[in-house]
Structure formats: structure tokens, C-alpha cells
Design a protein around this motif. Structure first.
Motif, PDB file in Angstrom:
ATOM      1  N   GLY A 143       0.793  -1.225   0.000  1.00  0.00           N
ATOM      2  CA  GLY A 143       0.000   0.000   0.000  1.00  0.00           C
ATOM      3  C   GLY A 143       0.818   1.263   0.000  1.00  0.00           C
ATOM      4  N   GLU A 144       1.824   1.314  -0.812  1.00  0.00           N
ATOM      5  CA  GLU A 144       2.707   2.481  -0.845  1.00  0.00           C
ATOM      6  C   GLU A 144       2.072   3.665  -1.576  1.00  0.00           C
ATOM      7  N   ASP A 145       2.372   4.864  -1.069  1.00  0.00           N
ATOM      8  CA  ASP A 145       2.067   6.129  -1.746  1.00  0.00           C
ATOM      9  C   ASP A 145       0.579   6.363  -1.974  1.00  0.00           C
ATOM     10  N   ILE A 146      -0.241   5.993  -0.959  1.00  0.00           N
ATOM     11  CA  ILE A 146      -1.670   6.261  -1.004  1.00  0.00           C
ATOM     12  C   ILE A 146      -2.104   6.856   0.330  1.00  0.00           C
ATOM     13  N   PRO A 147      -3.222   7.614   0.350  1.00  0.00           N
ATOM     14  CA  PRO A 147      -3.681   8.249   1.595  1.00  0.00           C
ATOM     15  C   PRO A 147      -4.090   7.222   2.640  1.00  0.00           C
ATOM     16  N   ILE A 148      -4.146   7.667   3.889  1.00  0.00           N
ATOM     17  CA  ILE A 148      -4.330   6.754   5.002  1.00  0.00           C
ATOM     18  C   ILE A 148      -5.649   5.989   4.948  1.00  0.00           C
ATOM     19  N   GLU A 149      -6.744   6.642   4.566  1.00  0.00           N
ATOM     20  CA  GLU A 149      -8.022   5.933   4.544  1.00  0.00           C
ATOM     21  C   GLU A 149      -8.038   4.859   3.463  1.00  0.00           C
ATOM     22  N   GLN A 150      -7.456   5.152   2.307  1.00  0.00           N
ATOM     23  CA  GLN A 150      -7.350   4.141   1.262  1.00  0.00           C
ATOM     24  C   GLN A 150      -6.401   3.023   1.685  1.00  0.00           C
ATOM     25  N   TRP A 151      -5.332   3.411   2.351  1.00  0.00           N
ATOM     26  CA  TRP A 151      -4.352   2.433   2.853  1.00  0.00           C
ATOM     27  C   TRP A 151      -5.016   1.462   3.826  1.00  0.00           C
ATOM     28  N   LEU A 152      -5.826   1.998   4.752  1.00  0.00           N
ATOM     29  CA  LEU A 152      -6.514   1.150   5.717  1.00  0.00           C
ATOM     30  C   LEU A 152      -7.591   0.299   5.061  1.00  0.00           C
ATOM     31  N   ASN A 153      -8.510   0.952   4.334  1.00  0.00           N
ATOM     32  CA  ASN A 153      -9.697   0.270   3.828  1.00  0.00           C
ATOM     33  C   ASN A 153      -9.397  -0.713   2.704  1.00  0.00           C
ATOM     34  N   ASP A 154      -8.471  -0.367   1.826  1.00  0.00           N
ATOM     35  CA  ASP A 154      -8.253  -1.181   0.637  1.00  0.00           C
ATOM     36  C   ASP A 154      -7.083  -2.155   0.750  1.00  0.00           C
ATOM     37  N   VAL A 155      -6.155  -1.877   1.679  1.00  0.00           N
ATOM     38  CA  VAL A 155      -4.944  -2.697   1.751  1.00  0.00           C
ATOM     39  C   VAL A 155      -4.823  -3.408   3.100  1.00  0.00           C
ATOM     40  N   ILE A 156      -4.784  -2.640   4.182  1.00  0.00           N
ATOM     41  CA  ILE A 156      -4.426  -3.201   5.483  1.00  0.00           C
ATOM     42  C   ILE A 156      -5.550  -4.040   6.087  1.00  0.00           C
ATOM     43  N   TRP A 157      -6.755  -3.491   6.176  1.00  0.00           N
ATOM     44  CA  TRP A 157      -7.827  -4.259   6.815  1.00  0.00           C
ATOM     45  C   TRP A 157      -8.125  -5.574   6.092  1.00  0.00           C
ATOM     46  N   PRO A 158      -8.184  -5.610   4.762  1.00  0.00           N
ATOM     47  CA  PRO A 158      -8.376  -6.913   4.110  1.00  0.00           C
ATOM     48  C   PRO A 158      -7.246  -7.896   4.411  1.00  0.00           C
ATOM     49  N   ALA A 159      -6.008  -7.404   4.462  1.00  0.00           N
ATOM     50  CA  ALA A 159      -4.874  -8.285   4.762  1.00  0.00           C
ATOM     51  C   ALA A 159      -4.954  -8.798   6.195  1.00  0.00           C
ATOM     52  N   GLU A 160      -5.427  -7.963   7.116  1.00  0.00           N
ATOM     53  CA  GLU A 160      -5.495  -8.371   8.518  1.00  0.00           C
ATOM     54  C   GLU A 160      -6.514  -9.478   8.763  1.00  0.00           C
ATOM     55  N   LEU A 161      -7.519  -9.553   7.942  1.00  0.00           N
ATOM     56  CA  LEU A 161      -8.529 -10.603   8.101  1.00  0.00           C
ATOM     57  C   LEU A 161      -7.971 -11.999   7.837  1.00  0.00           C
ATOM     58  N   GLU A 162      -6.764 -12.063   7.273  1.00  0.00           N
ATOM     59  CA  GLU A 162      -6.137 -13.357   6.975  1.00  0.00           C
ATOM     60  C   GLU A 162      -5.252 -13.867   8.107  1.00  0.00           C
ATOM     61  N   TRP A 163      -5.099 -13.099   9.194  1.00  0.00           N
ATOM     62  CA  TRP A 163      -4.216 -13.494  10.282  1.00  0.00           C
ATOM     63  C   TRP A 163      -4.656 -14.807  10.931  1.00  0.00           C
ATOM     64  N   THR A 164      -3.665 -15.578  11.366  1.00  0.00           N
ATOM     65  CA  THR A 164      -3.908 -16.694  12.284  1.00  0.00           C
ATOM     66  C   THR A 164      -3.110 -16.414  13.562  1.00  0.00           C
ATOM     67  N   PRO A 165      -3.528 -16.964  14.707  1.00  0.00           N
ATOM     68  CA  PRO A 165      -2.803 -16.685  15.953  1.00  0.00           C
ATOM     69  C   PRO A 165      -1.320 -17.049  15.889  1.00  0.00           C
ATOM     70  N   GLU A 166      -0.981 -18.206  15.337  1.00  0.00           N
ATOM     71  CA  GLU A 166       0.416 -18.623  15.279  1.00  0.00           C
ATOM     72  C   GLU A 166       1.231 -17.681  14.399  1.00  0.00           C
TER      73      GLU A 166
END
Length: 421
Positions: A72-95
Motif C-alpha cells: 500500500g505504498e504512496d496512497i492516503p491513510i483511509e485508502q491504505w486502511l480500507n483497501d490494503v491493510i484491513w483486508p490483509a489483517e482478516l487473513e491473520w492466524t494466531p500462530e
């Protein structure tokens, strides 16, 4: 007992040819090096050409986001969160999150951060990793109810706090509402009541985007700081983060409350192209601390880099060279962070926590040595850190994390197992 020998530098001054005597988790004494024989010292570290610094406090971070470095380089914070980070975070596993959090904390520790204040999901895994590593960690489970995000259920934030409250000497739980626009006023009030009952710290993103400010105004007719005041959390237990869109009206209100504002200059410059009104906040008496934010977007968990950017970017933003001096920024990174977290740390004095960093200064960038605050902020790199002590224990030395018996390279190999391909 242990001793660190060298030139002591803290916000209060510089003391050459000194020894810091450590007994248990605290500093017992600070004496001229020729008096070291008066103590029954078992281990001595440092010597001529070394600097002894207070441990740096990373007052706002998301260590597990080391996994997202470069996304998510070189994009505003709301786009960075909504389009890049939050979708990626939904893939986390505890380990997986435990391994990435360990790597992020190890990077921070190796670069001189003795304390982190983390705000993220799967907080139990992060807390366990911190305990394994030996870093001092304040950890909060991120919660929100104004956004549908399954990892941020409000009840889990309270449960996490209860599970860890008083459980470990180094790991302390906090309350971590995500932001003023993602947490309802009702939930924030509940968090405030719980915080007062349990004497808890509240760690929240504040005015980090114009979208956040506009949302709070539309919902409640309030500015974000007014919203925090209405919710009953605006006091000296509040650690607000970013604050880049704080208005002229909000600055004195925030300062009067006793709350801390964590300045993450590099991440906000990169995501929003702006600086918080740090100079005005400080002039009004606000306690300022520094945070790396996370390996994404910052790139490195290095307190020296964060100090350097805080000093330079504030001068550029204000078009003044007489603000954010090296000594003042060093204070934010040490004393400011310690004050925010209610720690007796940040200074090298008897009775203070033995959270200390030993710098190998036998290198060209430390000459001529006439202004060590300048050398520390503008010339030092995390790679100059030779030893890190937390609570009187050497937890990092010459590349080795002593509690887990591993190097950064070995941790890198372990995490690579979770990468595709």
C-alpha cells in the motif's frame, strides 16, 4: 550486580567517565568510573568510547505489521486502511501473528527500544511473544463498534485486560479503542468507566485523517478532542496518537487535560503529507512522546530514525529551524514516553528502572563529540546499539536475543516459512 561504563547521556545532561550500577530491576547508583571498585560488581559492559542511554519508548506501534512492510505504498491513510491493510489483517492466524510480532519486537529491541506500546488484534499472542523476548510491553486489544470488523469485538478488549492485569512484571494490558470515528460514543464511555475502575491507560488513534474529523462532527457535532472529553476519557491516562488534524481550539483543551500525544512524524508524513501541531501542543504543556507506528508504513523499527525525522520534518513544516531541537526530541523519545506509560524510567538516576541502551560510539559519526544530543539524533543508527537491558536484565547483546537464544537472522528464517512461494 552489573555495571555499564561509558558516557551517560539523558535529557538532564551528559556525564563522562561514569558507571551505572544495576541491582535487580533498578539503577542502584551512578558514580565516577574510578569508584566502581566500591561495589561487588559481577558483570561490566562498555568502557571508553561507549554511550549509555535511557531505553527508548516506542509509545505507539503495531509490531506484527512487519508482515505488511511495503504494501500500500504512496496512497492516503483511509485508502491504505480500507483497501490494503484491513483486508490483509482478516487473513491473520494466531500462530502467524505471534511469529511476526516477535520479529517486529526483536527489531525494535535490537535498535534500542526497551518499551513498546502496542495496539493490535490477537493481543494475547503479542503479549506472550513480548514475555518470551523480555521487552517491556504495554499491549491493548484493538476494539471498534462503528465499523464491522470481526477481529475488533469490544468485549474481547475488556477480556484481554482482565486476563493480563497483574499477570506479568513486564507485560501490562491497556485499553485500545481504535479511533474516534470507529468507536461509538457509548462504547468510548464504557471504556472510560472501565479505565477509571482499573486505573488503566487508554490508547487511541486521534485525528489521523480528515475523514475521521468529518465523521465525528457529522455524528455528534463535536471535534475529536471534544468527543473524547464528552466520553470521559480525556485525562492523564489517555495516550492519543497522531493528532495531525487537531484544530487551534482543540490544542489548549488537549494540553489542559494532561493527556499525552504520540508523535509519529514519519508515518504521517508518508500517509498524509502532514505534521501534527506538536510545537503548539508542547508550548501549551502537552506531554509529547514518539512512536514508530509500525514497520508499514515506516519501514524500520528504529527510534533513531524516528527522532531524526521528528526533528527535521517539524522544522520543514513550521519553516523554522529553532523548533524540535535534538535535545527536545530526545526527551520526547525517553522521558515523554515514560511519563505517558507511568514508568519511573527515561532518566539515568538511582531508583529508576534499569532499562538502558549501550551504544558503541567508537565510530566516525560520533566525532568530535562536542554535542552528543546532535550525534544521537542525527548520526546514530540502530546498528550502533551493542547491548540492551530491560528491568536490569541483558536481553540483547551483539546480535543475540539472550532470552530466546536467537539472532534476527534466525527469526527471519522462521518467519519466511509463512511467506508464499
Amino acid at each position: 550486580m552489573k555495571a555499564l561504563v561509558g558516557t551517560i547521556v539523558d535529557w538532564e545532561g551528559v556525564r563522562e567517565n561514569s558507571a551505572v550500577v544495576i541491582d535487580g530491576p533498578a539503577i542502584r547508583d551512578v558514580v565516577p568510573v574510578d569508584r566502581l571498585g566500591e561495589y561487588g560488581i559481577d558483570e561490566v559492559y562498555g568502557g571508553k568510547g561507549y554511550l549509555i542511554l535511557p531505553g527508548f519508548v516506542n509509545a505507539h506501534t503495531h509490531v506484527a505489521m512487519a508482515k505488511f512492510r511495503g504494501l500500500g505504498e504512496d496512497i492516503p491513510i483511509e485508502q491504505w486502511l480500507n483497501d490494503v491493510i484491513w483486508p490483509a489483517e482478516l487473513e491473520w492466524t494466531p500462530e502467524e501473528i505471534r511469529r511476526w510480532a516477535l520479529l517486529g519486537m526483536a527489531e525494535a529491541l535490537a535498535n534500542g527500544s526497551t518499551t513498546i506500546n502496542d495496539h493490535y488484534f490477537f493481543a494475547d499472542e503479542i503479549a506472550e511473544a513480548a514475555r518470551d523476548l523480555g521487552i517491556r510491553a504495554f499491549v491493548g486489544q484493538t476494539v471498534m463498534d462503528a465499523v464491522d470488523f470481526p477481529l475488533a469485538k469490544p468485549e474481547e478488549g475488556f477480556r484481554f485486560f482482565r486476563r493480563w492485569d497483574g499477570k506479568d512484571e513486564l507485560v501490562q494490558p491497556t485499553l485500545a479503542p481504535h479511533a474516534t470515528n470507529t468507536v461509538s460514543l457509548e462504547l468510548m464511555r464504557e471504556i472510560g468507566e472501565f479505565a477509571r475502575e482499573r486505573n488503566a491507560l487508554v490508547h487511541v488513534h486521534l485525528s489521523q485523517s480528515m475523514g475521521e474529523v468529518e465523521t465525528v462532527k457529522r455524528r455528534y457535532g463535536l471535534m475529536p478532542v471534544e468527543y473524547l472529553e464528552r466520553a470521559g476519557v480525556l485525562d492523564d491516562h489517555l495516550i492519543g496518537v497522531h493528532g495531525i488534524y487537531l484544530s487551534e481550539k482543540e490544542v489548549p483543551l488537549y494540553a489542559k487535560s494532561g493527556a499525552t500525544l504520540v508523535h509519529c512524524s514519519l508515518s504521517m508524513a508518508k500517509l498524509e503529507g502532514r505534521m501534527a501541531p506538536i510545537i503548539e501542543l508542547a508550548q501549551n504543556g502537552t506531554n509529547i512522546a514518539l512512536g514508530n507506528d509500525s514497520p508499514n508504513p515506516v519501514g524500520m523499527m528504529d527510534p533513531f530514525e524516528e527522532m531524526r525525522f521528528a526533528a527535521v520534518l517539524n522544522k520543514v513544516w513550521r519553516r523554522r529551524t529553532d523548533v524540535a531541537s535534538a535535545r527536545e526530541v530526545f526527551r520526547w523519545a525517553t522521558v515523554g514516553g515514560a511519563k505517558a506509560l507511568k514508568l519511573k524510567a527515561g532518566l539515568i538516576k538511582p531508583g529508576y528502572l534499569a532499562d538502558l541502551v549501550l551504544i558503541n560510539a567508537r565510530k566516525p559519526q560520533f566525532l568530535p563529540g562536542e554535542n552528543l544530543y546532535s550525534h544521537i539524533v542525527y548520526s546514530t543508527r540502530g546498528s550502533d546499539v551493542e547491548l540492551v537491558m530491560v528491568n536490569g536484565e541483558v536481553v540483547y547483546r551483539n546480535g543475540l536475543f539472550t532470552r530466546i537464544g536467537k539472532t534476527l537472522g534466525e527469526l527471519w528464517e522462521e518467519v519466511r516459512e509463512y511467506l508464499p512461494g
